[in-house]
Write a protein that holds these residues in place. Structure first.
Motif, mmCIF file in Angstrom:
data_model
loop_
_atom_site.group_PDB
_atom_site.id
_atom_site.type_symbol
_atom_site.label_atom_id
_atom_site.label_comp_id
_atom_site.label_asym_id
_atom_site.label_seq_id
_atom_site.Cartn_x
_atom_site.Cartn_y
_atom_site.Cartn_z
ATOM 1 N N GLU A 27 40.432 34.022 55.045
ATOM 2 C CA GLU A 27 39.490 32.914 55.221
ATOM 3 C C GLU A 27 38.251 33.200 54.380
ATOM 4 O O GLU A 27 37.705 34.308 54.396
ATOM 5 C CB GLU A 27 39.101 32.791 56.696
ATOM 6 N N VAL A 28 37.804 32.205 53.617
ATOM 7 C CA VAL A 28 36.654 32.342 52.719
ATOM 8 C C VAL A 28 35.496 31.515 53.251
ATOM 9 O O VAL A 28 35.632 30.292 53.450
ATOM 10 C CB VAL A 28 37.014 31.906 51.290
ATOM 11 N N ASP A 29 34.379 32.162 53.542
ATOM 12 C CA ASP A 29 33.137 31.509 53.966
ATOM 13 C C ASP A 29 33.321 30.641 55.211
ATOM 14 O O ASP A 29 32.615 29.643 55.402
ATOM 15 C CB ASP A 29 32.561 30.654 52.824
ATOM 16 N N ASP B 137 45.185 41.374 48.798
ATOM 17 C CA ASP B 137 44.623 40.124 48.284
ATOM 18 C C ASP B 137 43.739 40.408 47.076
ATOM 19 O O ASP B 137 42.833 41.256 47.142
ATOM 20 C CB ASP B 137 43.780 39.424 49.351
ATOM 21 N N ALA B 138 44.010 39.681 45.997
ATOM 22 C CA ALA B 138 43.143 39.707 44.818
ATOM 23 C C ALA B 138 42.370 38.394 44.809
ATOM 24 O O ALA B 138 42.959 37.322 44.642
ATOM 25 C CB ALA B 138 43.970 39.863 43.549
ATOM 26 N N ILE B 139 41.034 38.484 45.026
ATOM 27 C CA ILE B 139 40.197 37.283 45.080
ATOM 28 C C ILE B 139 39.488 37.159 43.741
ATOM 29 O O ILE B 139 38.718 38.047 43.350
ATOM 30 C CB ILE B 139 39.184 37.357 46.233
ATOM 31 N N GLU B 140 39.785 36.079 43.056
ATOM 32 C CA GLU B 140 39.218 35.838 41.729
ATOM 33 C C GLU B 140 38.207 34.701 41.806
ATOM 34 O O GLU B 140 38.316 33.825 42.655
ATOM 35 C CB GLU B 140 40.332 35.485 40.741
ATOM 36 N N GLY B 141 37.227 34.725 40.904
ATOM 37 C CA GLY B 141 36.222 33.668 40.871
ATOM 38 C C GLY B 141 34.861 34.242 40.606
ATOM 39 O O GLY B 141 34.719 35.215 39.855
ATOM 40 N N ARG B 142 33.866 33.665 41.272
ATOM 41 C CA ARG B 142 32.507 34.149 41.068
ATOM 42 C C ARG B 142 31.694 33.925 42.338
ATOM 43 O O ARG B 142 32.087 33.168 43.223
ATOM 44 C CB ARG B 142 31.845 33.442 39.882
ATOM 45 N N GLY B 143 30.553 34.606 42.406
ATOM 46 C CA GLY B 143 29.648 34.430 43.538
ATOM 47 C C GLY B 143 29.923 35.416 44.658
ATOM 48 O O GLY B 143 30.864 36.211 44.616
ATOM 49 N N ARG B 144 29.050 35.328 45.663
ATOM 50 C CA ARG B 144 29.169 36.194 46.831
ATOM 51 C C ARG B 144 29.781 35.380 47.966
ATOM 52 O O ARG B 144 29.368 34.248 48.234
ATOM 53 C CB ARG B 144 27.785 36.735 47.233
ATOM 54 N N HIS B 145 30.749 35.980 48.660
ATOM 55 C CA HIS B 145 31.470 35.238 49.699
ATOM 56 C C HIS B 145 31.709 36.125 50.912
ATOM 57 O O HIS B 145 31.804 37.358 50.802
ATOM 58 C CB HIS B 145 32.819 34.755 49.158
ATOM 59 N N HIS B 146 31.839 35.442 52.060
ATOM 60 C CA HIS B 146 32.217 36.126 53.294
ATOM 61 C C HIS B 146 33.727 36.006 53.441
ATOM 62 O O HIS B 146 34.279 34.910 53.541
ATOM 63 C CB HIS B 146 31.518 35.489 54.496
ATOM 64 N N LEU B 147 34.409 37.152 53.449
ATOM 65 C CA LEU B 147 35.869 37.190 53.450
ATOM 66 C C LEU B 147 36.365 37.816 54.749
ATOM 67 O O LEU B 147 35.856 38.864 55.171
ATOM 68 C CB LEU B 147 36.375 38.015 52.265
ATOM 69 N N VAL B 148 37.349 37.158 55.380
ATOM 70 C CA VAL B 148 37.906 37.669 56.636
ATOM 71 C C VAL B 148 39.427 37.629 56.559
ATOM 72 O O VAL B 148 40.029 36.574 56.299
ATOM 73 C CB VAL B 148 37.432 36.845 57.850
ATOM 74 N N LEU B 149 40.041 38.789 56.786
ATOM 75 C CA LEU B 149 41.490 38.876 56.971
ATOM 76 C C LEU B 149 41.770 38.976 58.463
ATOM 77 O O LEU B 149 41.070 39.700 59.181
ATOM 78 C CB LEU B 149 42.056 40.118 56.274
#
Length: 689
Positions: free
Chosen positions: A511-513, A581-593
């Protein structure tokens, strides 16, 4: 309306747009003309009313070799006697039906043997649906669920009574079951006039009720109480009425027709094939045969996976198509080799996704729906399906070592089925598979079954029974569910609960943000279109390792876009499942597995040197693993241990688990969280014995 047809044109093959538009016009005209044109005319059909007593009795005794024909009773009894416990189970079901005691989605409902059944009652809310014309009936009501009265109104118990009538040796007991059959049929017809009330609000329910009544009536065809002309005339009239209603309300006008339309055709086929003397039966059978052949092509992928986006609905579709196949064959009708070939593939799929204990993964919606009310089973027990397929097609590759013939096969296929099963060598070897069209993927080995959801949304993009579960998975070990999908809980009773159980946070994915993979629309509880593609990049089964790589773009529309690629590797020798998980992109994010568990048996504790060394054997650098591990299962019967990437902060949170519709219990979820700049790689490793 224009947008609706644009969606149809985009999602539907061939001439579906024209067909759906014409069906909507037909319905509008029919509603203007009145109820007699809508298949809801309550009067007995004139042809049936004019039949003599002999004609009425002959109508329920048409020659067939269908499983429910009374001529098949002795053959079936021979097979039942050779099947351990089958007769006892049939009598238990018959007794419950005679006492008018029902298990409705985990809730026991009792009316008592002499009591009238309240067919409009929702036992959870205590409220009742009014008996008013279906065109005026509000089906979706706050706090109420029509599936509960529908479960009673399908009349599954009539077949249970028929089972008891066939197996009981005591004449008085058989007479009691026959009396209950006539009494409950009469009770239902008195309380639910055609076209009025909740029991007529859904053509699928009308069709499945008709199929159950049609089969049960044949089982009781030699019972004196049933052969009374007055009862037979009313029962046959009800079957004609039900079939006419379904024919006028075919659920083929939706954006994407689904299992409802299959059910409609099954009801028409069963009624018309078993009672060919009924008015309109021949035309309805022809229409049903053609419709079932077409829907097999449209609703089942060539590899045998249902297009619904749900494993439980795959089971429902298998049962629907199988009932059609069995009844058609028993009545000398043909559905064709293409139909049979794809049905066989559906059984193979069920073999491959089931664990060693016959349990299915819970991917997508689960309404606990079934078509064979011949044996009581937990909602996620699907292991009988490949065994039924083994007998139906004489296929030894669907028969597992040590497996027993399921009750469904005994009843539907009799002594011939029993002998066929006995002759078959057990050669079933469940296979890992990847179904890009359906998004269902299975990795197997070393006692582990990993089921992954990754691919296009079901129902040709509509997502009616999908969840926000892209790249989510279930893990079964030694046949037991260890990491699970949260389930479904409910549909319309509580929209917020429905959405909570199909949310991203209710699944074992990233889950992202705090955002949903696909946003919910409050008014669309059965639609979840994908806002970002999901595809499999690599599927590599093998003797020592199995590997699946998939990615989705559901978060690509964020102000700081993100794409997620997940890699599953099942290391069979080392008994380690790697989920990275490889999370690609930009910026700062809150990540939950998240990892959802079926119970509350979980503890956090320090990582041991042995565990660190074990994952090092599969190429994991020691410094990439965090210091905390999660134990899954009771302390004295550990099921697995979860290790986390060093960047993740492990925790345990309360959660809910629904193993069947209407069933909700407390459980726990294991979380791994981080606030970080992307790109980043994070993950978990599951160690098992």
């Amino acid at each position: 309306m224009f947008n609706h047809y644009m969606e149809v044109a985009r999602r539907s093959p061939g001439s579906e747009l024209t067909r759906i538009a014409s069906r909507r016009v037909f319905r509008a005209i029919r509603n203007v003309l009145g109820p007699e044109h809508a298949g809801v005319e309550p009067r007995l059909h004139p042809s049936i009313a004019a039949w003599s007593d002999e004609q009425v009795r002959a109508a329920v005794s048409a020659v067939s070799s269908c499983w429910c024909d009374t001529r098949q009773r002795e053959d079936t009894l021979t097979a039942l006697r050779a099947t351990p416990g089958a007769i006892h189970r049939a009598l238990e079901r018959a007794e419950a039906a005679a006492r008018r005691t029902f298990n409705v989605f985990g809730t026991e409902v009792r009316f008592g043997e002499p009591g009238a059944i309240d067919w409009s009652w929702d036992p959870l809310s205590g409220e009742r649906y009014p008996r008013q014309p279906v065109s005026q009936l509000q089906v979706i009501r706050e706090g109420m669920d029509p599936k509960y009265p529908w479960a009673l109104g399908r009349l599954d118990q009539l077949l249970a009574l028929g089972q008891g009538y066939w197996v009981a040796e005591d004449a008085a007991q058989r007479e009691r079951y026959a009396a209950q059959f006539t009494g409950q049929v009469t009770d239902f017809l008195d309380a639910n006039p055609a076209g009025h009330g909740i029991q007529w609000a859904c053509a699928m329910e009308v069709a499945l009720r008709a199929a159950n009544l049609a089969q049960a009536l044949r089982m009781f065809a030699d019972a004196p109480a049933v052969r009374e002309p007055a009862f037979l005339r009313r029962a046959l009239g009800a079957l004609e009425q039900h079939a006419r209603f379904v024919e006028h309300h075919l659920e083929d006008h939706w954006l994407v027709p689904n299992n409802h339309l299959i059910s409609d055709y099954v009801g028409l086929l069963v009624v018309g094939a078993l009672y060919p003397a009924l008015p309109g039966a021949q035309e309805q059978v022809a229409r049903a045969l053609h419709g079932l052949q077409r829907q097999m092509e449209l609703q089942v992928h060539p590899d045998g996976v249902s297009f619904e986006g749900s494993v439980p609905y795959h089971r429902l579709s298998v049962e629907l198509f199988t009932l059609a196949y069995v009844v058609a064959h028993g009545c000398g009708l043909a559905l064709g080799t293409r139909f049979a070939h794809r049905l066989r593939r559906m059984f193979e799929v069920s073999r491959d996704y089931c664990s060693e204990r016959g349990l299915a993964p819970q991917i997508g919606d689960n309404d606990s729906g079934r078509v064979f009310p011949l044996c009581d089973r937990p909602s996620l027990e699907h292991g009988y399906l490949p065994l039924l397929g083994a007998v139906l097609f004489g296929d030894s590759e669907l028969k597992a070592q040590g497996a027993e013939l399921p009750d469904e096969a005994v009843w539907l296929l009799g002594e011939h089925g029993h002998q066929c099963f006995s002759r078959l060598r057990a050669r079933a070897e469940p296979q890992s598979f990847s179904s890009p069209g359906s998004g269902l993927h299975v990795l197997r080995g070393a006692g582990a079954v990993v089921t992954v959801s990754a691919g296009p949304v079901g129902q040709r993009g509509l997502g009616g029974h999908n969840h926000n579960d892209r790249l989510s998975f279930e893990l079964h070990l030694a046949g037991h569910p260890v990491i699970v999908d949260a389930g479904t809980a409910t549909y319309t009773r509580e929209p917020s609960l429905r959405n909570a159980f199909r949310s991203t946070a209710a699944h074992n994915t990233l889950e992202v943000d705090g955002l949903e993979q696909s946003p919910f629309q409050a008014s669309r509880l059965f639609s979840l279109p994908d806002r970002g593609g999901c595809e499999v990049r690599c599927f590599e089964p093998g003797p020592r390792t199995e590997r699946l790589v998939a990615r989705h773009s559901s978060y690509a529309a964020l102000p700081a876009p993100v794409q997620v690629e997940r890699t599953f590797v099942l290391h069979k020798d080392e008994r380690v499942l790697s989920v990275m998980d490889a999370i690609e992109g930009r910026g700062r994010h809150h990540l939950v597995l998240r990892l959802h568990l079926p119970d509350e048996q979980v503890r956090l504790r320090p990582l041991t040197p042995e565990e660190r060394q074990r994952v090092a054997l599969v190429g994991v650098p020691p410094d990439s693993i965090g210091p905390v591990a999660a134990e899954l299962g009771p302390p004295d019967a550990l099921r697995a241990v979860v290790l986390f990437s060093h960047a993740l902060e492990p925790s345990i949170a309360p959660a809910r688990y629904s193993p069947g519709y209407g069933e909700v219990r407390d459980c726990r979820a294991v979380l791994g969280s981080v606030e970080a700049e992307v790109p980043i790689r994070i993950g978990m490793w599951v160690l098992f014995h």
